[in-house]
Design an enzyme around this catalytic site. Sequence first.
Site, PDB file in Angstrom:
ATOM      1  N   GLY A  41       0.823  -1.201   0.000  1.00  0.00           N
ATOM      2  CA  GLY A  41       0.000   0.000   0.000  1.00  0.00           C
ATOM      3  C   GLY A  41       0.859   1.253   0.000  1.00  0.00           C
ATOM      4  O   GLY A  41       1.884   1.311   0.690  1.00  0.00           O
ATOM      5  N   TYR A  42       0.455   2.258  -0.763  1.00  0.00           N
ATOM      6  CA  TYR A  42       1.235   3.497  -0.865  1.00  0.00           C
ATOM      7  C   TYR A  42       0.352   4.739  -0.718  1.00  0.00           C
ATOM      8  O   TYR A  42       0.839   5.864  -0.806  1.00  0.00           O
ATOM      9  CB  TYR A  42       1.956   3.550  -2.222  1.00  0.00           C
ATOM     10  CG  TYR A  42       1.023   3.403  -3.408  1.00  0.00           C
ATOM     11  CD1 TYR A  42       0.464   4.519  -4.033  1.00  0.00           C
ATOM     12  CD2 TYR A  42       0.677   2.153  -3.893  1.00  0.00           C
ATOM     13  CE1 TYR A  42      -0.407   4.386  -5.094  1.00  0.00           C
ATOM     14  CE2 TYR A  42      -0.186   2.012  -4.961  1.00  0.00           C
ATOM     15  CZ  TYR A  42      -0.725   3.121  -5.563  1.00  0.00           C
ATOM     16  OH  TYR A  42      -1.602   2.977  -6.618  1.00  0.00           O
ATOM     17  N   GLU A 120     -10.702  -0.986  -3.981  1.00  0.00           N
ATOM     18  CA  GLU A 120      -9.738  -0.459  -4.942  1.00  0.00           C
ATOM     19  C   GLU A 120     -10.170  -0.607  -6.393  1.00  0.00           C
ATOM     20  O   GLU A 120     -10.003   0.321  -7.187  1.00  0.00           O
ATOM     21  CB  GLU A 120      -8.383  -1.158  -4.744  1.00  0.00           C
ATOM     22  CG  GLU A 120      -7.839  -1.090  -3.327  1.00  0.00           C
ATOM     23  CD  GLU A 120      -7.529   0.327  -2.882  1.00  0.00           C
ATOM     24  OE1 GLU A 120      -7.347   1.201  -3.745  1.00  0.00           O
ATOM     25  OE2 GLU A 120      -7.476   0.571  -1.665  1.00  0.00           O
TER      26      GLU A 120
END
Length: 254
Positions: A41-42, A120
């Site tokens: 995750g970013y 997402e």
Amino acid sequence: MKRDAQNTQEYPGRPEGPESPAAPSSSDPAAELEPRLWIFGYGSLVWRPGFEFTSRKVGFIRGYSRRFWQGDTFHRGSERAPGRVVTLLEDCGACTWGVAYEVRGEQQVAASLQYLNVREAVLGGYDTKLVSFHPRDKEAGEPIQALVYIATPQNPSYLGPASEEDIAAQIVVSHGCAGPNVEYLLRLADFMRYFCPQVEDKHLFSIEEALFALLPCLCHSEKALQEAPSVLQKAERENFLQGSSRRDGTVGTA
């Protein structure tokens, strides 16, 4: 105006990072054969994954830059005022820092993928890709193959490049089901300053600076800034640093 996330009163006893201890080794051969997956995750996943996990590590992937080029009409924006959230842009010499989560066992793997598919892919417009994740921990050994969600220019919510000033102006007036777009930006900037202080994310911090430059001119956005914590709230920060598996509510993207 620049916020300092290293204030000792806000971050007493500053820890090394949000790494969770690895699961204890087992002599049961069946435990070694159970399904296992790492998810990188970013964006909002760095502070609120929303699924149960076994362990997590701070680190980076090579060959990508983080950019606020993805539109968001659900989590951090609306159809009338789309927000901006991050995606990854292929960039040969770049690195993107974030958090990788390990999920183990059929139930944990299936539940995390089902949850992220909605958060997402369906709601965010992101596709999946396998990348090599490099843990910050030097003792971690070889890079880890991890799943990452990336919004490409082909998805209908993709907004593409804009100046830092224009991106900040869009963020400051956007609000979605997960909260103000301003909060998303500030939380991500705080994560980078606190857990990756050696990294200079020019794109991210330039947008943050442009945001603060806009606020004196936009009186209605003062309320949005107040709603968005300048640092991770104490309770959430403590949860973030805990090594135990947990489930959080849905927010944001990637």
